[in-house]
Design a protein around this motif. Structure first.
Motif, PDB file in Angstrom:
ATOM      1  N   UNK A  32      -3.345   9.844   9.725  1.00  0.00           N
ATOM      2  CA  UNK A  32      -3.678   9.327   8.397  1.00  0.00           C
ATOM      3  C   UNK A  32      -2.552   8.429   7.922  1.00  0.00           C
ATOM      4  N   UNK A  33      -2.931   7.281   7.391  1.00  0.00           N
ATOM      5  CA  UNK A  33      -1.979   6.360   6.778  1.00  0.00           C
ATOM      6  C   UNK A  33      -2.162   6.424   5.271  1.00  0.00           C
TER       7      UNK A  33
ATOM      8  N   UNK B 171     -12.218   4.390  10.176  1.00  0.00           N
ATOM      9  CA  UNK B 171     -11.418   5.199   9.249  1.00  0.00           C
ATOM     10  C   UNK B 171     -12.282   5.867   8.189  1.00  0.00           C
ATOM     11  N   UNK B 172     -11.867   7.080   7.834  1.00  0.00           N
ATOM     12  CA  UNK B 172     -12.409   7.735   6.643  1.00  0.00           C
ATOM     13  C   UNK B 172     -11.411   7.427   5.535  1.00  0.00           C
ATOM     14  N   UNK B 173     -11.900   6.897   4.425  1.00  0.00           N
ATOM     15  CA  UNK B 173     -11.004   6.452   3.362  1.00  0.00           C
ATOM     16  C   UNK B 173     -11.097   7.399   2.183  1.00  0.00           C
ATOM     17  N   UNK B 174      -9.927   7.843   1.727  1.00  0.00           N
ATOM     18  CA  UNK B 174      -9.876   8.768   0.602  1.00  0.00           C
ATOM     19  C   UNK B 174      -8.975   8.252  -0.497  1.00  0.00           C
ATOM     20  N   UNK B 175      -9.285   8.673  -1.705  1.00  0.00           N
ATOM     21  CA  UNK B 175      -8.522   8.256  -2.884  1.00  0.00           C
ATOM     22  C   UNK B 175      -8.259   9.458  -3.783  1.00  0.00           C
ATOM     23  N   UNK B 176      -7.882  10.576  -3.193  1.00  0.00           N
ATOM     24  CA  UNK B 176      -7.741  11.818  -3.949  1.00  0.00           C
ATOM     25  C   UNK B 176      -6.649  11.746  -5.006  1.00  0.00           C
ATOM     26  N   UNK B 177      -5.568  11.046  -4.723  1.00  0.00           N
ATOM     27  CA  UNK B 177      -4.468  10.933  -5.670  1.00  0.00           C
ATOM     28  C   UNK B 177      -4.526   9.560  -6.328  1.00  0.00           C
ATOM     29  N   UNK B 178      -4.455   9.524  -7.640  1.00  0.00           N
ATOM     30  CA  UNK B 178      -4.555   8.277  -8.396  1.00  0.00           C
ATOM     31  C   UNK B 178      -3.507   7.273  -7.926  1.00  0.00           C
TER      32      UNK B 178
ATOM     33  N   UNK C  14      -6.158   6.531   4.621  1.00  0.00           N
ATOM     34  CA  UNK C  14      -7.135   6.221   5.653  1.00  0.00           C
ATOM     35  C   UNK C  14      -6.878   7.118   6.854  1.00  0.00           C
ATOM     36  N   UNK C  15      -7.882   7.911   7.212  1.00  0.00           N
ATOM     37  CA  UNK C  15      -7.777   8.812   8.364  1.00  0.00           C
ATOM     38  C   UNK C  15      -8.486   8.164   9.552  1.00  0.00           C
ATOM     39  N   UNK C  16      -7.737   8.005  10.633  1.00  0.00           N
ATOM     40  CA  UNK C  16      -8.234   7.311  11.814  1.00  0.00           C
ATOM     41  C   UNK C  16      -8.383   8.255  12.998  1.00  0.00           C
TER      42      UNK C  16
ATOM     43  N   UNK D 197       0.554   1.229  14.457  1.00  0.00           N
ATOM     44  CA  UNK D 197       0.985  -0.113  14.047  1.00  0.00           C
ATOM     45  C   UNK D 197      -0.200  -1.057  13.860  1.00  0.00           C
ATOM     46  N   UNK D 198      -1.165  -0.985  14.743  1.00  0.00           N
ATOM     47  CA  UNK D 198      -2.349  -1.845  14.629  1.00  0.00           C
ATOM     48  C   UNK D 198      -3.104  -1.554  13.339  1.00  0.00           C
ATOM     49  N   UNK D 199      -3.372  -0.283  13.083  1.00  0.00           N
ATOM     50  CA  UNK D 199      -4.133   0.062  11.882  1.00  0.00           C
ATOM     51  C   UNK D 199      -3.315  -0.163  10.622  1.00  0.00           C
ATOM     52  N   UNK D 200      -2.026   0.072  10.683  1.00  0.00           N
ATOM     53  CA  UNK D 200      -1.173  -0.182   9.512  1.00  0.00           C
ATOM     54  C   UNK D 200      -1.191  -1.674   9.159  1.00  0.00           C
ATOM     55  N   UNK D 201      -1.108  -2.528  10.160  1.00  0.00           N
ATOM     56  CA  UNK D 201      -1.159  -3.974   9.908  1.00  0.00           C
ATOM     57  C   UNK D 201      -2.506  -4.383   9.330  1.00  0.00           C
TER      58      UNK D 201
END
Length: 80
Positions: free
Chosen positions: A7-8, A34-41, A46-48, A60-64
């Protein structure tokens, strides 16, 4: 190729920014796995499950991809 799970987490520059505005752009930028979450304001996570030659290459690829899509997002951490 090996599949790596991680997860990033990124901090959005504007804490009131709605992360949902970035969903389509992230998908189109290569984050379709990726599964994208926004639990914290003000934070987008992003979970890959990514296939790559190494863990470092996958991260590094996903972070970029995330940082190119949301240039004002500040990287917080990678959670394995």
């Amino acid at each position: 190729m090996t599949t790596f799970e991680f997860t990033l987490r990124h901090l959005l520059l504007e804490p009131d920014d709605d992360p949902e505005h970035y969903l389509e752009a992230l998908y189109n930028a290569g984050c379709s796995d990726a599964l994208i979450g926004v639990a914290k304001h003000g934070v987008i996570a992003l979970s890959f499950a990514c296939s790559a030659a190494s863990f470092a290459v996958a991260v590094e690829t996903d972070r970029q991809n995330v940082e190119n899509t949301i240039p004002d997002a500040a990287f917080i951490e990678t959670v394995r």
